[in-house]
Design an enzyme around this catalytic site. Structure first.
Site, PDB file in Angstrom:
ATOM      1  N   PRO A 158       1.084  -1.322   0.113  1.00  0.00           N
ATOM      2  CA  PRO A 158      -0.089  -0.220   0.011  1.00  0.00           C
ATOM      3  C   PRO A 158       0.870   1.100   0.083  1.00  0.00           C
ATOM      4  O   PRO A 158       1.652   1.422   0.869  1.00  0.00           O
ATOM      5  CB  PRO A 158      -0.681  -0.336   1.267  1.00  0.00           C
ATOM      6  CG  PRO A 158       0.038  -1.055   2.143  1.00  0.00           C
ATOM      7  CD  PRO A 158       0.794  -2.046   1.340  1.00  0.00           C
ATOM      8  N   GLN A 201      -6.595  -0.916   3.909  1.00  0.00           N
ATOM      9  CA  GLN A 201      -5.549  -0.662   4.993  1.00  0.00           C
ATOM     10  C   GLN A 201      -5.976   0.664   5.736  1.00  0.00           C
ATOM     11  O   GLN A 201      -6.307   1.776   4.942  1.00  0.00           O
ATOM     12  CB  GLN A 201      -4.037  -0.496   4.588  1.00  0.00           C
ATOM     13  CG  GLN A 201      -3.016  -0.262   5.685  1.00  0.00           C
ATOM     14  CD  GLN A 201      -1.670  -0.095   5.227  1.00  0.00           C
ATOM     15  OE1 GLN A 201      -1.423   0.984   5.011  1.00  0.00           O
ATOM     16  NE2 GLN A 201      -0.660  -1.002   5.073  1.00  0.00           N
ATOM     17  N   CYS A 238       3.835   3.247   8.584  1.00  0.00           N
ATOM     18  CA  CYS A 238       4.161   4.761   7.955  1.00  0.00           C
ATOM     19  C   CYS A 238       4.944   5.422   8.484  1.00  0.00           C
ATOM     20  O   CYS A 238       4.809   5.923   9.931  1.00  0.00           O
ATOM     21  CB  CYS A 238       2.813   5.388   7.466  1.00  0.00           C
ATOM     22  SG  CYS A 238       3.040   6.904   6.752  1.00  0.00           S
ATOM     23  N   HIS A 256       8.670  -4.474   7.093  1.00  0.00           N
ATOM     24  CA  HIS A 256       9.494  -3.852   6.268  1.00  0.00           C
ATOM     25  C   HIS A 256      10.886  -3.818   7.193  1.00  0.00           C
ATOM     26  O   HIS A 256      10.935  -3.289   8.402  1.00  0.00           O
ATOM     27  CB  HIS A 256       8.949  -2.360   6.131  1.00  0.00           C
ATOM     28  CG  HIS A 256       9.842  -1.567   5.419  1.00  0.00           C
ATOM     29  ND1 HIS A 256       9.686  -1.121   3.808  1.00  0.00           N
ATOM     30  CD2 HIS A 256      11.132  -0.844   5.730  1.00  0.00           C
ATOM     31  CE1 HIS A 256      10.671  -0.647   3.525  1.00  0.00           C
ATOM     32  NE2 HIS A 256      11.585  -0.276   4.445  1.00  0.00           N
ATOM     33  N   ASN A 258       9.337  -7.410   3.405  1.00  0.00           N
ATOM     34  CA  ASN A 258       9.298  -6.049   2.519  1.00  0.00           C
ATOM     35  C   ASN A 258      10.334  -5.272   2.827  1.00  0.00           C
ATOM     36  O   ASN A 258      10.872  -5.063   3.768  1.00  0.00           O
ATOM     37  CB  ASN A 258       7.829  -5.326   2.761  1.00  0.00           C
ATOM     38  CG  ASN A 258       8.000  -4.008   2.159  1.00  0.00           C
ATOM     39  OD1 ASN A 258       7.518  -2.998   2.880  1.00  0.00           O
ATOM     40  ND2 ASN A 258       7.995  -4.003   0.785  1.00  0.00           N
ATOM     41  N   GLY A 259      10.745  -4.743   1.533  1.00  0.00           N
ATOM     42  CA  GLY A 259      12.016  -3.651   1.459  1.00  0.00           C
ATOM     43  C   GLY A 259      13.031  -4.076   0.742  1.00  0.00           C
ATOM     44  O   GLY A 259      13.625  -5.212   0.766  1.00  0.00           O
ATOM     45  N   ASP A 260      13.256  -3.061  -0.290  1.00  0.00           N
ATOM     46  CA  ASP A 260      14.591  -3.271  -1.269  1.00  0.00           C
ATOM     47  C   ASP A 260      14.259  -4.486  -2.448  1.00  0.00           C
ATOM     48  O   ASP A 260      15.557  -4.681  -3.084  1.00  0.00           O
ATOM     49  CB  ASP A 260      15.868  -3.658  -0.670  1.00  0.00           C
ATOM     50  CG  ASP A 260      16.163  -2.233   0.436  1.00  0.00           C
ATOM     51  OD1 ASP A 260      15.390  -1.151  -0.131  1.00  0.00           O
ATOM     52  OD2 ASP A 260      17.184  -2.379   0.892  1.00  0.00           O
ATOM     53  N   GLY A 307       7.158  -3.015  -3.412  1.00  0.00           N
ATOM     54  CA  GLY A 307       6.753  -1.592  -3.143  1.00  0.00           C
ATOM     55  C   GLY A 307       7.213  -0.515  -4.092  1.00  0.00           C
ATOM     56  O   GLY A 307       6.527  -0.849  -5.508  1.00  0.00           O
ATOM     57  N   ARG A 308       8.033   0.117  -4.156  1.00  0.00           N
ATOM     58  CA  ARG A 308       8.493   1.064  -5.135  1.00  0.00           C
ATOM     59  C   ARG A 308       8.998   0.677  -6.373  1.00  0.00           C
ATOM     60  O   ARG A 308       8.888   1.440  -7.327  1.00  0.00           O
ATOM     61  CB  ARG A 308       9.603   1.909  -4.334  1.00  0.00           C
ATOM     62  CG  ARG A 308       9.205   2.993  -3.382  1.00  0.00           C
ATOM     63  CD  ARG A 308      10.439   3.568  -2.500  1.00  0.00           C
ATOM     64  NE  ARG A 308      11.243   2.585  -1.804  1.00  0.00           N
ATOM     65  CZ  ARG A 308      12.444   2.776  -1.026  1.00  0.00           C
ATOM     66  NH1 ARG A 308      12.893   3.712  -1.350  1.00  0.00           N
ATOM     67  NH2 ARG A 308      12.996   1.929  -0.308  1.00  0.00           N
TER      68      ARG A 308
END
Length: 332
Positions: free
Chosen positions: A18, A72, A102, A171, A204-206, A228-229
C-alpha cells in the site's frame, strides 16, 4: 499454499505494498494484470473515515477483479479504529490491514503508523479492537521498531498473533531510517524461526529484481514478498519474479509498445475513476517511471505532464510509440 484466514494464495505470493498517492485502483489494475497476488488500498485515515471525508471514503472503492484485496487503515485512537474497521468491513474487502509502519511525520507525529512501535501495549489494544470489529481476517504491516535501540518486532509478532491477526508484513527498516540504507531482513527471518509464530510472515524492503526475490526467499524463509517502490511504472516485476522463481530464467523486458499500452491503460482507468481533470493531473507522477531509460525522452515527458487533454495525451503516447519504437527496432 499460503492461507490468510479463509483466503488461499499461491505457495509464495507476491503482494503489492500500500503506497499513498500511488496504489489507487488504476495502479492496482495494471499490477493485477501483471501478476500481483494480493493488493491493498492506499492507507485510509480512521479520523477521515469517521468524518466521512470524501478522499478517505473514495479510497474504499474496490473492484471484483482486484480480489483478494485488503483495505488498510491507520489511526491513533483505539475506539476510532474499531469504528473505522466496521465501516471498512461494509465495503466488502477480503481483509482489513492495519498500518503500523508509515514513517512520515504527518502520520507518525500524530501517534499513528510507526508511532505505535513506541507503545506496544496500545498497539496490542488497537489490534484487538480491530479484530473484534470485523468478521474479516485482520493483518498488520509494520517495521522492525522505532529506532536501532527499540527493534521490538519479535515481541510485536507474538503479541499481535495472540490477539488474532492472520498475517504480518515487516518492512526491514526502523522508523528513524525512513527509506534510507539497506533493509535488514535478519529479524524477519527470526520471526519465521520462532515456533510460537504460525501465521504467514511476509518480507518487505528493497525487492527490486527477480534475483533478489529468490535470494531473499531462500535466505530468510519468508512466506511471501511485498513489493513497493520497484513496481511504480514497472508492474511487470511481479510476473518477472514469478517466472524467475519457477524457471531460473528471465522474462524479456517489456517492449516499448507494451510500456506505452500499459501506461495508456493506467491513464484511461485514472480518468474513468477520478474524472478527466484529476485523473490526468494525478497520472503525471507515473510517466517518468513508465519510460525510464529512454534517451532524449525529456521533451515528451514535459508534454505529457503539461497536457490536460485526454485526447492529446493519447496522441503523445502514439508519437512515443512511433518515434522510440523505430529506434528500438533499429537497435535490435
Amino acid at each position: 499454499m499460503v492461507k490468510i484466514g479463509n483466503i488461499s494464495l499461491n505457495d509464495f505470493p507476491l503482494l503489492l505494498a500500500p503506497m499513498e498517492d500511488v496504489s489507487d485502483p488504476p495502479f492496482r489494475a495494471v499490477c493485477k494484470q501483471n501478476g500481483a497476488d494480493l493488493m491493498y488500498t492506499e492507507f485510509i485515515s480512521s479520523e477521515g473515515l469517521i468524518r466521512d471525508a470524501a478522499k478517505s471514503v473514495q479510497k474504499l472503492d474496490i473492484f471484483e477483479y482486484e480480489r483478494p484485496i485488503g483495505i488498510q487503515l491507520f489511526g491513533s485512537d483505539v475506539e476510532t479504529m474499531h469504528s473505522c474497521a466496521e465501516i471498512a468491513t461494509r465495503a466488502q474487502p477480503d481483509l482489513i490491514d492495519i498500518n503500523y509502519g508509515c514513517p512520515v511525520k504527518n502520520v507518525a507525529c500524530r501517534g499513528a503508523g510507526a508511532a505505535l512501535l513506541q507503545d506496544i501495549p496500545k498497539m496490542v489494544r488497537m489490534t484487538e479492537a480491530v479484530v473484534k470489529a470485523t468478521h474479516l481476517p485482520v493483518t498488520v504491516k509494520t517495521r522492525l521498531g522505532w529506532d536501532e535501540t527499540t527493534k521490538n518486532i519479535l515481541e510485536v509478532a507474538e503479541r499481535l498473533q495472540d490477539v488474532g491477526i492472520q498475517a504480518l508484513t515487516v518492512h526491514g527498516r526502523t522508523r528513524v531510517q525512513m527509506y534510507k540504507g539497506a533493509a535488514d531482513w535478519t529479524l524477519i527471518a527470526r520471526i519465521k524461526e520462532n515456533p510460537r509464530v504460525t501465521i504467514p510472515i511476509f518480507g518487505n524492503g528493497d525487492i527490486d529484481s527477480p534475483q533478489k526475490a529468490l535470494d531473499y526467499k531462500n535466505r530468510y524463509g519468508v512466506d511471501g514478498i511485498m513489493v513497493g517502490r520497484a513496481s511504480i511504472g514497472y508492474p511487470w516485476i511481479f510476473n518477472e519474479i514469478k517466472h524467475y522463481l519457477a524457471t531460473g530464467t528471465f522474462l524479456p523486458s517489456p517492449t516499448l509498445a507494451e510500456r506505452v499500452e500499459v501506461c495508456r491503460q493506467h491513464l484511461e482507468f485514472s480518468v474513468r475513476w477520478k474524472g478527466e481533470i484529476t485523473g490526468i493531473f494525478e497520472m503525471r507522477r507515473h510517466y517518468t517511471n513508465y519510460f525510464r531509460g529512454l534517451d532524449h525522452f525529456k521533451p515528451y515527458r514535459m508534454r505529457l505532464v503539461q497536457s490536460m487533454s485526454f485526447d492529446e495525451l493519447n496522441t503523445i503516447l502514439n508519437e512515443i510509440s512511433e518515434v522510440f519504437g523505430e529506434v528500438e527496432s533499429l537497435s535490435v
